[in-house]
Design a protein around this motif. Structure first.
Motif, PDB file in Angstrom:
ATOM      1  N   PRO A 136       1.119  -1.089  -0.045  1.00 13.68           N
ATOM      2  CA  PRO A 136       0.091  -0.086   0.008  1.00 13.68           C
ATOM      3  C   PRO A 136       1.074   1.129  -0.247  1.00 13.68           C
ATOM      4  CG  PRO A 136      -0.567  -1.754   1.675  1.00 13.68           C
ATOM      5  CD  PRO A 136       0.427  -2.066   1.312  1.00 13.68           C
ATOM      6  N   GLY A 137       0.875   2.101  -1.222  1.00 10.66           N
ATOM      7  CA  GLY A 137       1.336   3.301  -1.190  1.00 10.66           C
ATOM      8  C   GLY A 137       2.733   3.170  -1.732  1.00 10.66           C
ATOM      9  N   ALA A 138       3.209   1.965  -2.214  1.00 13.50           N
ATOM     10  CA  ALA A 138       4.600   1.836  -2.807  1.00 13.50           C
ATOM     11  C   ALA A 138       4.620   2.174  -4.247  1.00 13.50           C
ATOM     12  CB  ALA A 138       5.444   0.576  -2.295  1.00 13.50           C
ATOM     13  N   SER A 139       3.610   2.584  -4.845  1.00 12.19           N
ATOM     14  CA  SER A 139       3.547   2.540  -6.252  1.00 12.19           C
ATOM     15  C   SER A 139       4.681   3.696  -6.883  1.00 12.19           C
ATOM     16  CB  SER A 139       2.366   3.076  -6.941  1.00 12.19           C
ATOM     17  OG  SER A 139       1.764   4.293  -6.363  1.00 12.19           O
ATOM     18  N   MET A 140       5.154   3.302  -7.946  1.00 13.13           N
ATOM     19  CA  MET A 140       6.277   4.090  -8.489  1.00 13.13           C
ATOM     20  C   MET A 140       6.183   4.739  -9.878  1.00 13.13           C
ATOM     21  SD  MET A 140       9.267   1.381  -7.297  1.00 13.13           S
ATOM     22  CE  MET A 140       8.780  -0.076  -6.735  1.00 13.13           C
TER      23      MET A 140
ATOM     24  N   MET B 184      -4.765  11.204   6.607  1.00 15.64           N
ATOM     25  CA  MET B 184      -3.350  10.795   6.770  1.00 15.64           C
ATOM     26  C   MET B 184      -3.116   9.533   7.897  1.00 15.64           C
ATOM     27  SD  MET B 184      -0.171  12.805   8.367  1.00 15.64           S
ATOM     28  CE  MET B 184      -0.100  14.281   7.316  1.00 15.64           C
ATOM     29  N   VAL B 185      -2.658   8.625   7.141  1.00 16.12           N
ATOM     30  CA  VAL B 185      -2.632   7.235   7.964  1.00 16.12           C
ATOM     31  C   VAL B 185      -1.320   6.958   8.629  1.00 16.12           C
ATOM     32  CG1 VAL B 185      -4.649   6.149   6.876  1.00 16.12           C
ATOM     33  CG2 VAL B 185      -2.535   5.788   5.727  1.00 16.12           C
ATOM     34  N   LEU B 186      -0.168   7.629   7.960  1.00 14.47           N
ATOM     35  CA  LEU B 186       1.052   7.526   8.368  1.00 14.47           C
ATOM     36  C   LEU B 186       1.923   8.725   8.243  1.00 14.47           C
ATOM     37  CD1 LEU B 186       3.449   5.447   9.190  1.00 14.47           C
ATOM     38  CD2 LEU B 186       4.078   5.341   6.929  1.00 14.47           C
ATOM     39  N   TYR B 187       2.757   9.098   9.268  1.00 11.75           N
ATOM     40  CA  TYR B 187       3.595  10.099   9.257  1.00 11.75           C
ATOM     41  C   TYR B 187       4.933   9.767   9.999  1.00 11.75           C
ATOM     42  CZ  TYR B 187       6.057  14.490  10.270  1.00 11.75           C
ATOM     43  OH  TYR B 187       7.003  15.505  10.354  1.00 11.75           O
ATOM     44  N   SER B 188       6.107   9.583   9.075  1.00 11.71           N
ATOM     45  CA  SER B 188       7.200   9.031   9.518  1.00 11.71           C
ATOM     46  C   SER B 188       8.405   9.735   9.523  1.00 11.71           C
ATOM     47  CB  SER B 188       7.355   7.551   8.974  1.00 11.71           C
ATOM     48  OG  SER B 188       8.713   7.128   9.193  1.00 11.71           O
ATOM     49  N   VAL B 189       9.350   9.947  10.407  1.00 11.17           N
ATOM     50  CA  VAL B 189      10.377  10.943  10.196  1.00 11.17           C
ATOM     51  C   VAL B 189      11.861  10.068  10.283  1.00 11.17           C
ATOM     52  CG1 VAL B 189      11.878  13.027  10.902  1.00 11.17           C
ATOM     53  CG2 VAL B 189       9.186  12.792  11.052  1.00 11.17           C
TER      54      VAL B 189
ATOM     55  N   ARG C 132      -7.950   4.551  -2.366  1.00  5.18           N
ATOM     56  CA  ARG C 132      -6.707   4.924  -2.793  1.00  5.18           C
ATOM     57  C   ARG C 132      -5.734   5.080  -1.764  1.00  5.18           C
ATOM     58  NH1 ARG C 132      -4.735   8.022  -7.539  1.00  5.18           N
ATOM     59  NH2 ARG C 132      -3.350   6.544  -7.515  1.00  5.18           N
ATOM     60  N   VAL C 133      -4.523   4.409  -1.591  1.00  5.08           N
ATOM     61  CA  VAL C 133      -3.335   4.607  -0.740  1.00  5.08           C
ATOM     62  C   VAL C 133      -2.228   5.085  -1.395  1.00  5.08           C
ATOM     63  CG1 VAL C 133      -2.080   3.543   1.460  1.00  5.08           C
ATOM     64  CG2 VAL C 133      -4.382   2.914   0.790  1.00  5.08           C
TER      65      VAL C 133
ATOM     66  N   LYS D  17       6.993  19.259   1.797  1.00  7.02           N
ATOM     67  CA  LYS D  17       7.526  18.586   0.471  1.00  7.02           C
ATOM     68  C   LYS D  17       6.645  17.193   0.333  1.00  7.02           C
ATOM     69  CE  LYS D  17      11.750  20.710  -0.407  1.00  7.02           C
ATOM     70  NZ  LYS D  17      13.165  20.620  -0.615  1.00  7.02           N
ATOM     71  N   ALA D  18       6.754  16.377   1.607  1.00 10.58           N
ATOM     72  CA  ALA D  18       6.135  14.879   1.452  1.00 10.58           C
ATOM     73  C   ALA D  18       4.754  14.805   1.293  1.00 10.58           C
ATOM     74  CB  ALA D  18       6.548  14.237   2.951  1.00 10.58           C
ATOM     75  N   TYR D  19       4.025  16.041   1.915  1.00 12.51           N
ATOM     76  CA  TYR D  19       2.419  15.992   1.870  1.00 12.51           C
ATOM     77  C   TYR D  19       2.180  16.471   0.411  1.00 12.51           C
ATOM     78  CZ  TYR D  19      -2.300  16.929   3.431  1.00 12.51           C
ATOM     79  OH  TYR D  19      -3.514  16.734   3.671  1.00 12.51           O
ATOM     80  N   ILE D  20       2.933  17.360  -0.181  1.00 12.14           N
ATOM     81  CA  ILE D  20       2.635  17.843  -1.519  1.00 12.14           C
ATOM     82  C   ILE D  20       3.148  16.453  -2.590  1.00 12.14           C
ATOM     83  CG2 ILE D  20       3.703  19.141  -3.558  1.00 12.14           C
ATOM     84  CD1 ILE D  20       3.927  21.468  -1.339  1.00 12.14           C
ATOM     85  N   SER D  21       3.984  15.654  -2.321  1.00  7.70           N
ATOM     86  CA  SER D  21       4.449  14.536  -3.130  1.00  7.70           C
ATOM     87  C   SER D  21       3.180  13.639  -3.030  1.00  7.70           C
ATOM     88  CB  SER D  21       5.613  13.826  -2.572  1.00  7.70           C
ATOM     89  OG  SER D  21       5.862  12.541  -3.054  1.00  7.70           O
TER      90      SER D  21
END
Length: 512
Positions: A19-23, A448-453, A475-476, A492-496
């Motif tokens: 989930p979320g790893a599409s490239m 938002m289901v994940l926020y990681s630093v 969609r994830v 930047k991550a949020y916009i991405s």
């Protein structure tokens, strides 16, 4: 001479199902080039029939990669197989990997087909594929939970039709090593024409035994191909980890007695590239590629390693690509040195314009950070390639104010369709305020289901790498951003992630 173990990498296909790893196509191509440098035997580049984007990715990889066999997955039907063959045109070495479920549960509940119908469709699909491409792999989906007699009938029939590789998936990660090894062994012993195909294993990690099951399939079952992914990436608990299988077979050659073509010194670079591209952080204690994999905290261990390395280390860190390579920034750090480091990291930018743009950002980072590490460069180039894709949203600037006892405020300037807009908001913290400032204008409604630093390198002036996972209408997506300022990296991550939500590429789900 020892037998050869074929390494089949499915990071770009099965790994991408996380989930979320599409490239993007460019991201896939960059990883494919790194896999080629790693000397992976087979690269499963995607599922060409699932979407136009996946078709184009398989096509571009097939045309660019010369030293690895390029494979496309397809369901057992003529349309999928034709699409795969079309995408693979121009490849130096091509393979079609077709599959159909064979377990009673999948045949009844998912396919709604009788065993005889499944057998006939498996035969027809391999026969059709064999007329298009000479190298055909067949997988009975959920093979490990299939009935032995029926599975033998199917596999004997597809080998007779021309399947050159037979892959037996443990699709749901249900297997136990000894049982799975003996399962493969029994299939090979009972099927009369089993010697006409290479046997392969594909194990999922739901019970944490994907690598152990795969190695049992090799040692006990006689399989000579392992299907795996970089960092064990994959849906649910992931897949068999390439780096763990490769180093197990290399380190215990006394037991396995197998040769491989893999150049293990490129493992860590591949791991970093996949992690930074997908936003899936590698846990520090991950075998082989984790940051602590070769670290020793215990005084007894440290003393032993200093006296004789092999007291506590069974592998050398440099053998898998761990090194202290870095570019020390300053006036002497020229464009050629930067370009050479990109090549060493497996990054090929499309044009001199892209190189110049990346180098300008490299110099900009140099003014803010005394040393630039490989991870910094990969993060910088990932951001550069994303910016080149003419995305809906683009980061411009951010200002925020936070003070103890006061509610933080943020103002962000970003582009929407090429036009600058401004958003403002307060929040529980500077990150929360910044993301709410973006959302105040975009109004995506995403959860938002994940926020990681994650710190890219190990100092307080390190770049921070942030992963944001958003979910909207089923969609994830993951968004990744990097910057020395963690609040800017978050924006930047949020916009991405928002840009990925904008992409309407419909994908057909695969299994395996």
């Amino acid at each position: 001479m020892a037998d050869k173990l074929i390494i089949f990498d499915t990071t770009l296909r099965d790994g991408e199902q996380s989930p979320g790893a599409s490239m993007t196509k460019d991201e896939k191509l960059r990883i494919a080039r790194q896999l080629e440098r790693l000397k992976v035997d087979v690269i499963e580049a995607g599922f060409a029939a699932s979407s136009n984007g996946d078709f184009e990715a398989v096509q571009s990889i097939a045309q660019a990669i010369k030293d690895s066999t390029i494979c496309s997955l397809s369901r057992a039907n003529d349309r999928d197989i034709s699409r795969a063959a079309e995408a693979l045109k121009g490849a130096n070495s091509a393979r079609i990997h077709t599959f159909i479920a064979t377990s009673p549960l999948h045949m009844e509940k998912k396919l709604r087909m009788t065993p005889d119908q499944v057998l006939e469709q498996a035969k027809q699909s391999v026969r059709f594929a064999r007329n298009l491409i000479g190298d055909i792999e067949f997988s009975p989906e959920d093979g490990y939970r299939s009935e032995m007699d029926f599975l033998c009938r199917v596999l004997e029939a597809v080998i007779a039709e021309g399947a050159t590789t037979i892959n037996v998936p443990d699709t749901v990660g249900y297997a136990i090593p000894e049982l799975y090894g003996n399962f493969i062994k029994t299939l090979r012993e009972r099927i009369p024409n089993s010697d006409k195909a290479i046997w392969s294993v594909h194990c999922h990690n739901d019970l944490g035994m994907a690598v152990a099951n795969s190695l049992a399939g090799v040692k006990i079952g006689g399989a000579r191909q392992v299907e795996c992914t970089i960092n064990g990436l994959g849906e649910r608990a992931g897949n068999c980890s390439l780096e763990e299988v490769v180093m197990a077979v290399k380190t215990r050659k006394d037991y396995f007695g197998l040769e491989m073509g893999i150049d293990a010194q490129h493992i860590v670079a591949a791991s970093r590239m996949v992690s930074q591209t997908t936003g899936f952080v590698v846990q520090p204690n991950k075998a082989v590629v984790g940051a602590n994999a070769f670290a020793h905290a215990s005084g007894i261990h440290q003393d032993g390693v200093l006296k004789a390395r092999d007291t506590y280390e069974i592998m050398r860190a440099e053998d898998v690509g761990w090194s202290a390579n870095k570019i020390v920034l300053g006036k002497l750090s020229g464009r050629n040195a930067f370009k050479q480091r990109l090549l060493e990291l497996g990054v090929q930018l499309d044009s001199e314009t892209d190189v110049n743009s990346a180098f300008a950002k490299f110099k900009e980072l140099a003014d803010r950070k005394s040393e630039i590490f490989d991870e910094d460069i990969l993060a910088l180039v990932s951001g550069e390639s994303a910016a080149n894709e003419q995305e809906q949203y683009g980061f411009v600037s951010l200002s925020q104010h936070s003070e103890t006892g006061e509610r933080p405020q943020a103002t962000i300037v970003f582009t929407v369709g090429g036009k600058e807009v401004q958003g403002q908001s307060d929040g529980n913290g500077p990150v929360d305020a910044s993301l709410k400032a973006i959302e105040s204008h975009v109004k995506s409604g995403a959860e938002m289901v994940l926020y990681s630093v994650n710190a890219i390198s190990g100092s307080t002036e390190s770049q921070g790498e942030v992963t944001v996972r958003l979910q909207n209408s089923g969609r994830v997506v993951n968004g990744v951003g990097a910057d020395p300022d963690i609040v800017v990296a978050s924006a930047k991550a949020y916009i991405s992630a928002l840009n990925k939500l904008q992409s309407k590429a419909d994908r057909v789900a695969a299994q395996g």
